[in-house]
Structure formats: C-alpha cells, structure tokens
Design a protein around this motif. Structure first.
Motif, PDB file in Angstrom:
ATOM      1  N   ASP A 128      -8.118   0.589  -6.023  1.00 46.54           N
ATOM      2  CA  ASP A 128      -7.419  -0.618  -5.568  1.00 46.54           C
ATOM      3  C   ASP A 128      -6.340  -0.308  -4.535  1.00 46.54           C
ATOM      4  O   ASP A 128      -5.191  -0.759  -4.649  1.00 46.54           O
ATOM      5  N   ILE A 129      -6.700   0.445  -3.525  1.00 42.85           N
ATOM      6  CA  ILE A 129      -5.744   0.895  -2.508  1.00 42.85           C
ATOM      7  C   ILE A 129      -5.499  -0.217  -1.501  1.00 42.85           C
ATOM      8  O   ILE A 129      -6.439  -0.796  -0.963  1.00 42.85           O
ATOM      9  N   LEU A 130      -4.230  -0.496  -1.278  1.00 42.42           N
ATOM     10  CA  LEU A 130      -3.827  -1.499  -0.299  1.00 42.42           C
ATOM     11  C   LEU A 130      -2.753  -0.880   0.593  1.00 42.42           C
ATOM     12  O   LEU A 130      -1.701  -0.469   0.105  1.00 42.42           O
ATOM     13  N   VAL A 131      -3.046  -0.783   1.888  1.00 43.43           N
ATOM     14  CA  VAL A 131      -2.102  -0.227   2.848  1.00 43.43           C
ATOM     15  C   VAL A 131      -1.488  -1.384   3.623  1.00 43.43           C
ATOM     16  O   VAL A 131      -2.201  -2.144   4.266  1.00 43.43           O
ATOM     17  N   ASN A 132      -0.173  -1.517   3.545  1.00 41.95           N
ATOM     18  CA  ASN A 132       0.538  -2.607   4.199  1.00 41.95           C
ATOM     19  C   ASN A 132       1.303  -2.054   5.400  1.00 41.95           C
ATOM     20  O   ASN A 132       2.282  -1.323   5.231  1.00 41.95           O
ATOM     21  N   LEU A 133       0.853  -2.408   6.598  1.00 42.86           N
ATOM     22  CA  LEU A 133       1.494  -1.926   7.820  1.00 42.86           C
ATOM     23  C   LEU A 133       2.887  -2.520   8.033  1.00 42.86           C
ATOM     24  O   LEU A 133       3.766  -1.865   8.595  1.00 42.86           O
ATOM     25  N   ASP A 134       3.090  -3.736   7.590  1.00 47.11           N
ATOM     26  CA  ASP A 134       4.363  -4.412   7.839  1.00 47.11           C
ATOM     27  C   ASP A 134       5.550  -3.722   7.175  1.00 47.11           C
ATOM     28  O   ASP A 134       6.621  -3.619   7.760  1.00 47.11           O
ATOM     29  N   ASN A 135       5.359  -3.266   5.941  1.00 46.08           N
ATOM     30  CA  ASN A 135       6.481  -2.617   5.246  1.00 46.08           C
ATOM     31  C   ASN A 135       6.210  -1.154   4.912  1.00 46.08           C
ATOM     32  O   ASN A 135       6.955  -0.552   4.134  1.00 46.08           O
ATOM     33  N   CYS A 136       5.150  -0.594   5.490  1.00 46.22           N
ATOM     34  CA  CYS A 136       4.818   0.837   5.343  1.00 46.22           C
ATOM     35  C   CYS A 136       4.636   1.246   3.888  1.00 46.22           C
ATOM     36  O   CYS A 136       5.049   2.329   3.477  1.00 46.22           O
ATOM     37  N   THR A 137       4.018   0.373   3.101  1.00 47.50           N
ATOM     38  CA  THR A 137       3.782   0.704   1.699  1.00 47.50           C
ATOM     39  C   THR A 137       2.300   0.880   1.424  1.00 47.50           C
ATOM     40  O   THR A 137       1.448   0.304   2.106  1.00 47.50           O
ATOM     41  N   ILE A 138       2.039   1.676   0.415  1.00 43.26           N
ATOM     42  CA  ILE A 138       0.685   1.878  -0.070  1.00 43.26           C
ATOM     43  C   ILE A 138       0.724   1.581  -1.564  1.00 43.26           C
ATOM     44  O   ILE A 138       1.484   2.197  -2.309  1.00 43.26           O
ATOM     45  N   THR A 139      -0.068   0.612  -1.978  1.00 43.61           N
ATOM     46  CA  THR A 139      -0.151   0.209  -3.371  1.00 43.61           C
ATOM     47  C   THR A 139      -1.494   0.670  -3.907  1.00 43.61           C
ATOM     48  O   THR A 139      -2.513   0.568  -3.212  1.00 43.61           O
ATOM     49  N   PHE A 140      -1.493   1.182  -5.139  1.00 40.00           N
ATOM     50  CA  PHE A 140      -2.740   1.671  -5.729  1.00 40.00           C
ATOM     51  C   PHE A 140      -2.611   1.701  -7.244  1.00 40.00           C
ATOM     52  O   PHE A 140      -1.508   1.648  -7.791  1.00 40.00           O
ATOM     53  N   THR A 141      -3.744   1.765  -7.899  1.00 39.47           N
ATOM     54  CA  THR A 141      -3.761   1.980  -9.343  1.00 39.47           C
ATOM     55  C   THR A 141      -4.252   3.403  -9.586  1.00 39.47           C
ATOM     56  O   THR A 141      -5.010   3.955  -8.785  1.00 39.47           O
ATOM     57  N   TYR A 142      -3.792   3.957 -10.696  1.00 38.26           N
ATOM     58  CA  TYR A 142      -4.182   5.319 -11.043  1.00 38.26           C
ATOM     59  C   TYR A 142      -4.409   5.418 -12.545  1.00 38.26           C
ATOM     60  O   TYR A 142      -3.833   4.671 -13.327  1.00 38.26           O
ATOM     61  N   GLU A 143      -5.274   6.355 -12.916  1.00 39.04           N
ATOM     62  CA  GLU A 143      -5.682   6.484 -14.307  1.00 39.04           C
ATOM     63  C   GLU A 143      -5.038   7.665 -15.023  1.00 39.04           C
ATOM     64  O   GLU A 143      -4.981   7.676 -16.247  1.00 39.04           O
ATOM     65  N   THR A 144      -4.577   8.654 -14.279  1.00 42.07           N
ATOM     66  CA  THR A 144      -4.047   9.860 -14.906  1.00 42.07           C
ATOM     67  C   THR A 144      -2.543   9.977 -14.675  1.00 42.07           C
ATOM     68  O   THR A 144      -1.991   9.358 -13.760  1.00 42.07           O
ATOM     69  N   ASN A 145      -1.887  10.792 -15.479  1.00 38.02           N
ATOM     70  CA  ASN A 145      -0.436  10.978 -15.370  1.00 38.02           C
ATOM     71  C   ASN A 145      -0.015  11.546 -14.029  1.00 38.02           C
ATOM     72  O   ASN A 145       1.093  11.295 -13.561  1.00 38.02           O
ATOM     73  N   ASP A 146      -0.882  12.338 -13.405  1.00 38.95           N
ATOM     74  CA  ASP A 146      -0.527  12.957 -12.121  1.00 38.95           C
ATOM     75  C   ASP A 146      -1.059  12.185 -10.922  1.00 38.95           C
ATOM     76  O   ASP A 146      -1.061  12.677  -9.807  1.00 38.95           O
ATOM     77  N   GLY A 147      -1.473  10.936 -11.132  1.00 40.76           N
ATOM     78  CA  GLY A 147      -2.032  10.125 -10.056  1.00 40.76           C
ATOM     79  C   GLY A 147      -1.085   9.908  -8.892  1.00 40.76           C
ATOM     80  O   GLY A 147      -1.465  10.041  -7.728  1.00 40.76           O
ATOM     81  N   VAL A 148       0.156   9.608  -9.189  1.00 40.99           N
ATOM     82  CA  VAL A 148       1.136   9.361  -8.124  1.00 40.99           C
ATOM     83  C   VAL A 148       1.376  10.644  -7.340  1.00 40.99           C
ATOM     84  O   VAL A 148       1.399  10.644  -6.103  1.00 40.99           O
ATOM     85  N   LYS A 149       1.522  11.740  -8.054  1.00 43.90           N
ATOM     86  CA  LYS A 149       1.760  13.029  -7.400  1.00 43.90           C
ATOM     87  C   LYS A 149       0.560  13.424  -6.527  1.00 43.90           C
ATOM     88  O   LYS A 149       0.731  13.934  -5.419  1.00 43.90           O
ATOM     89  N   THR A 150      -0.640  13.170  -6.997  1.00 41.12           N
ATOM     90  CA  THR A 150      -1.854  13.463  -6.228  1.00 41.12           C
ATOM     91  C   THR A 150      -1.881  12.669  -4.929  1.00 41.12           C
ATOM     92  O   THR A 150      -2.173  13.201  -3.862  1.00 41.12           O
ATOM     93  N   VAL A 151      -1.560  11.387  -5.011  1.00 42.43           N
ATOM     94  CA  VAL A 151      -1.537  10.529  -3.821  1.00 42.43           C
ATOM     95  C   VAL A 151      -0.456  11.002  -2.846  1.00 42.43           C
ATOM     96  O   VAL A 151      -0.703  11.118  -1.641  1.00 42.43           O
ATOM     97  N   GLN A 152       0.726  11.292  -3.352  1.00 40.51           N
ATOM     98  CA  GLN A 152       1.813  11.753  -2.492  1.00 40.51           C
ATOM     99  C   GLN A 152       1.429  13.046  -1.774  1.00 40.51           C
ATOM    100  O   GLN A 152       1.714  13.203  -0.581  1.00 40.51           O
ATOM    101  N   LYS A 153       0.781  13.936  -2.468  1.00 42.89           N
ATOM    102  CA  LYS A 153       0.345  15.212  -1.873  1.00 42.89           C
ATOM    103  C   LYS A 153      -0.658  14.969  -0.747  1.00 42.89           C
ATOM    104  O   LYS A 153      -0.553  15.551   0.334  1.00 42.89           O
ATOM    105  N   GLU A 154      -1.610  14.081  -0.970  1.00 42.42           N
ATOM    106  CA  GLU A 154      -2.613  13.781   0.061  1.00 42.42           C
ATOM    107  C   GLU A 154      -1.982  13.094   1.263  1.00 42.42           C
ATOM    108  O   GLU A 154      -2.331  13.374   2.405  1.00 42.42           O
ATOM    109  N   LEU A 155      -1.068  12.172   1.008  1.00 46.09           N
ATOM    110  CA  LEU A 155      -0.394  11.485   2.107  1.00 46.09           C
ATOM    111  C   LEU A 155       0.388  12.474   2.964  1.00 46.09           C
ATOM    112  O   LEU A 155       0.370  12.390   4.192  1.00 46.09           O
TER     113      LEU A 155
END
Length: 95
Positions: A31-58
């Motif tokens: 459920d990835i949503l990239v918003n250009l107007d406010n430079c945010t990326i919204t997503f859902t994650y299933e594992t405890n390290d999901g946020v860290k994984t996304v931050q690393k890839e970004l």
C-alpha cells in the motif's frame, strides 16, 4: 501497521515512480503512496523491521529521511533515481 515518513530530494514523478517501484519489491511492504506535495511516503508493513527496511532502501536510492544527512552523494543518487524513473515512465507509456 501503517506509517508515513518524510524524505528529502523528492522532486517529481520520476522520483515517485522509482520509489514506488523499488518499495513494491520489498517483502512485507504494501500500500505504498508517494506524495510529492509534502514529500511523504505512506506504507503498511508486516514485520517489526519494516520501517527500518524502507528507510534503508530510500537512503540507497538517494532519498534520506528528513533530518538525516543529505550530502552530495545522496543528492547525486536521487538525480540518478529520478532519471531512471522518468525513463521507466516514458517506456511504460509507449507500450
């Protein structure tokens, strides 16, 4: 779980395309949503390290989280990621 992160260097639809395409390949990230107007990326994650994984890839793509170091290396990576995203969008619209 659902969250949003604010990133640096997000400029255009090419950036948006690259980010969405890459994050869609990550296991447990949806459920990835990239918003250009406010430079945010919204997503859902299933594992405890999901946020860290996304931050690393970004960060690898050149879009560090707001507040993180944003040196010339990150900015250069973001321009490359942007160009790749623009080329991919162009190729997709031609097929």
């Amino acid at each position: 779980m659902k969250t949003s992160v604010t990133v640096q260097n997000l400029k255009c639809g090419g950036c948006k395309s690259t980010i969405a395409k890459k994050l869609n390949t990550l296991e447990g990230i949806q459920d990835i949503l990239v918003n250009l107007d406010n430079c945010t990326i919204t997503f859902t994650y299933e594992t405890n390290d999901g946020v860290k994984t996304v931050q690393k890839e970004l960060t690898k793509l050149g879009y560090p989280i707001k507040g993180d170091i944003n040196g010339i290396g990150s900015k250069t990576k973001s321009f490359i990621s942007c160009a790749i995203g623009r080329m991919n969008k162009s190729n997709e619209s031609n097929t």
